[in-house]
Design a protein around this motif. Structure first.
Motif, PDB file in Angstrom:
ATOM      1  N   PHE A  42       0.315   6.749   5.802  1.00  0.00           N
ATOM      2  CA  PHE A  42      -0.959   6.247   6.353  1.00  0.00           C
ATOM      3  C   PHE A  42      -2.027   6.565   5.339  1.00  0.00           C
ATOM      4  N   VAL A  43      -2.134   8.047   5.088  1.00  0.00           N
ATOM      5  CA  VAL A  43      -3.244   8.450   4.366  1.00  0.00           C
ATOM      6  C   VAL A  43      -3.393   7.732   2.889  1.00  0.00           C
ATOM      7  N   GLU A  44      -1.964   8.007   2.138  1.00  0.00           N
ATOM      8  CA  GLU A  44      -1.816   7.658   0.912  1.00  0.00           C
ATOM      9  C   GLU A  44      -1.987   5.984   0.859  1.00  0.00           C
ATOM     10  N   LYS A  78       1.845  10.857   5.771  1.00  0.00           N
ATOM     11  CA  LYS A  78       1.674  10.771   4.037  1.00  0.00           C
ATOM     12  C   LYS A  78       1.533   9.408   3.887  1.00  0.00           C
ATOM     13  N   VAL A  92      -3.245  -1.317  10.709  1.00  0.00           N
ATOM     14  CA  VAL A  92      -4.731  -0.345  11.317  1.00  0.00           C
ATOM     15  C   VAL A  92      -5.809  -1.428  11.597  1.00  0.00           C
ATOM     16  N   PHE A  93      -6.002  -2.285  10.653  1.00  0.00           N
ATOM     17  CA  PHE A  93      -6.952  -3.135  10.985  1.00  0.00           C
ATOM     18  C   PHE A  93      -6.817  -4.277  11.836  1.00  0.00           C
ATOM     19  N   ILE A 135      -3.826   3.986   2.904  1.00  0.00           N
ATOM     20  CA  ILE A 135      -5.181   3.582   3.098  1.00  0.00           C
ATOM     21  C   ILE A 135      -5.912   3.930   1.853  1.00  0.00           C
ATOM     22  N   ALA A 136      -5.880   5.281   1.238  1.00  0.00           N
ATOM     23  CA  ALA A 136      -6.392   5.635   0.195  1.00  0.00           C
ATOM     24  C   ALA A 136      -6.372   4.892  -0.892  1.00  0.00           C
ATOM     25  N   GLY A 173      -8.104   1.582  -0.317  1.00  0.00           N
ATOM     26  CA  GLY A 173      -9.623   1.607  -0.522  1.00  0.00           C
ATOM     27  C   GLY A 173      -9.936   1.822  -1.894  1.00  0.00           C
ATOM     28  N   GLY A 174      -9.304   2.366  -2.493  1.00  0.00           N
ATOM     29  CA  GLY A 174      -9.819   3.091  -3.966  1.00  0.00           C
ATOM     30  C   GLY A 174      -9.817   1.701  -4.976  1.00  0.00           C
TER      31      GLY A 174
END
Lengths: 277, 293
Positions: free
Chosen positions: A267-269, A265, A206-207, A271-272, A275-276
């Motif tokens: 992607f979202v997880e 799923k 993504v980056f 990245i989460a 980031g977390g």
């Protein structure tokens, strides 16, 4: 009890109203982009504006495709992402494993380099990176695009966390079973970090795809640009012809959005997760 | 005996496995970092020639109105985006945490801008904000120069930045909220606490470490904003100086004007600024972040 239930229902409706309103705001720009991309230049500046195109024109897409070498841009962007992901996952796995599970002199000092790099903005490296690239005579190549991302300090940090999460007993058991360090790493532990490697893959992809400053600097030949950089040159060509600009934007975002819809799923997880930490 | 063998073997593999990353970091980051520092004290000429000239670049920088304006723009951009963005993300996260149908669909929609290149996002928002034909002006029935009025250009960019980041931040906060033990809420419900009270007395303190991480991340990203403003405000825009962030100025000085030494001073300044702001946040967090879980 009855009033409580009523309250509960009212709250739930409010939640839906808010979330739906938010979702409309999030979706609208993309819908508008898509609708504009099918309008004629004349229709796009009509007052009052039309919502749906009078005629669904594909000519804007034809124009965008002839103004920018999209096939090349897709190809370059794909290679950029592929190499960045491979390098980040391979090198960061190795370093992450070593930092988490092996004892060697100077480990803390070396890890400090990783941490400091992570905290500094990439722009502080960018001029000398460009000068090195120019000296090598490697501008306008795929290598140039990949260059600053060959190693990933963030990936190292992130995968080190994953290896720290594996109990030391796993390594000891592998050792007792006669595994060498290399086998312990590649056969025993690496498979256990699969979800973290997947997260790093998504993050890196993504980056790499979003990055704009480095691709603009490194490759000035339109045939060697990424989708993001190419799109920014389209802006100069069609300053006021928004339907063509929208068509170009749709073409630039479509591959990633399709991937996102399929692997939503992950992607979202992913990245989460990155980031977390 | 066996233990000793472990150690030597460890060291050998340790160095071997970190070598690619460390060599890469030395070449791609440590050396360039030092080089940027040197450049910031140098005068650069075309073709990569430079000579050490002391603090000249810094003197020029600190006496440049354009530089101070860019510094203020970067800080102002943080002020515009961070508080509102964090508030909306937290609100979204709390709503997404409710027991509702279609949760993952909502989550996917809010997250969507994250997977679209900022270049494409900026393009459509530029169209939406267009003064003559943009949909916003059509709806409100006025002719507002969103992107060429010096007072409005950064707020307009801030809207786009917030819109882009809200889903990402909400997903991070949501995972923080989901880690809070249900038993707290059950106990609070038994004591008759309302949802609002539960939010302020349970959710907010418990999610504060995640909130802190998101805030630091967002502050850093905002202060070094570049791509969004670069795409929305082109170099011929009359409001350029009112929108130009430090990194935009850096890009123009280094890669458009070719003043590498001066540009290096700008980026060194930006790093110092980020350092000060981050240190300030870490100092401030003691007052509101709750690590006792």
């Amino acid at each position: 009890m009855d009033s409580l239930q009523k309250n509960y229902r009212r709250n739930k409706i409010l939640v839906y109203v808010f979330l739906t309103a938010g979702a409309v705001l999030m979706i609208f720009p993309f819908v508008w982009m898509l609708l504009t991309s099918f309008k004629s230049a004349g229709e796009s500046v009509q007052i009052p504006p039309t919502i749906l195109p009078e005629n669904w024109l594909v000519s804007n897409y034809e124009e965008a495709l002839t103004s920018l070498p999209f096939i090349r841009l897709y190809f370059n962007t794909t290679l950029l992402i592929l190499f960045r992901v491979l390098c980040a996952v391979a090198f960061s796995s190795a370093a992450g494993f070593a930092f988490a599970k092996l004892q060697f002199k100077g480990k803390n000092l070396l890890f400090t380099i990783v941490l400091v790099q992570m905290m500094l903005p990439s722009q502080i490296f960018i001029i000398p990176q460009y000068q090195m690239l120019a000296k090598l005579g490697m501008t306008n190549t795929i290598f140039a695009l990949v260059f600053p991302g060959i190693v990933s300090a963030f990936g190292t940090f992130f995968l080190r966390q994953a290896y720290l999460g594996i109990p030391d007993e796993v390594g000891e058991a592998a050792y007792l079973d006669g595994c060498t360090k290399w086998q312990t790493f590649t056969r025993v532990m690496m498979p256990l970090t699969r979800s973290s490697m997947a997260a790093l893959t998504v993050f890196t992809a993504v980056f790499a795809y979003a990055d704009l400053m480095w691709p603009l600097i490194a490759n000035t030949d339109i045939n060697m640009m990424t989708l993001s950089a190419g799109l920014s040159t389209l802006r100069g060509q069609f300053t006021t012809n928004y339907p063509v600009l929208m068509a170009g934007s749709v073409l630039a975002m479509v591959p990633m959005v399709i991937l996102y819809l399929i692997f939503q799923k992950q992607f979202v997880e992913g990245i989460a997760m990155t980031g977390g930490k | 005996m066996g233990k000793k063998k472990w150690l030597t073997d460890d060291a050998k593999w340790g160095y071997l496995l970190v070598a690619p990353t460390i060599i890469g970091l030395l070449v791609l980051n440590v050396y360039p970092f030092v080089q940027t520092l040197v450049l910031s004290f140098s005068t650069t000429h075309p073709f990569g020639i430079y000579e050490i000239s002391g603090v000249e670049n810094y003197v020029r920088m600190f006496s440049s109105a354009e530089f101070w304006k860019a510094t203020w723009n970067s800080i102002y951009f943080c002020i515009l985006t961070v508080p509102v963005g964090i508030f909306l993300s937290l609100l979204t996260a709390v709503l997404l945490n409710a027991k509702i149908a279609g949760k993952s669909a909502f989550r996917a929609i809010y997250f969507l801008p994250m997977v679209v290149a900022p270049a494409a996002i900026a393009m459509v928002w530029k169209w939406i904000f267009n003064a003559e034909y943009g949909i916003i002006n059509q709806i409100i029935g006025a002719h507002v120069n969103w992107l060429t009025n010096p007072a409005l250009v950064l707020p307009a960019c801030a809207v786009v930045a917030i819109w882009s980041a809200v889903g990402y931040d909400a997903v991070l906060l949501l995972s923080g909220i989901q880690n809070i033990s249900k038993s707290y809420y059950e106990a609070a419900s038994l004591d008759g606490a309302t949802k609002i009270q539960q939010f302020f007395h349970i959710t907010l303190p418990m999610v504060s470490p995640t909130l802190f991480v998101v805030m630091i991340m967002r502050l850093m990203a905002s202060i070094k904003v570049y791509d969004l403003i670069y795409m929305m405000v082109d170099q011929s825009n009359p409001a350029l100086t009112s929108a130009q962030s430090l990194m935009y100025l850096f890009y123009r000085e280094s890669f458009v004007a070719g003043n590498r030494g001066y540009a290096s001073a700008i980026v060194v300044w930006t790093v110092l600024l980020i350092g000060v702001i981050t240190a300030f946040q870490f100092w401030g967090q003691k007052k509101w972040v709750n690590y006792e879980v």
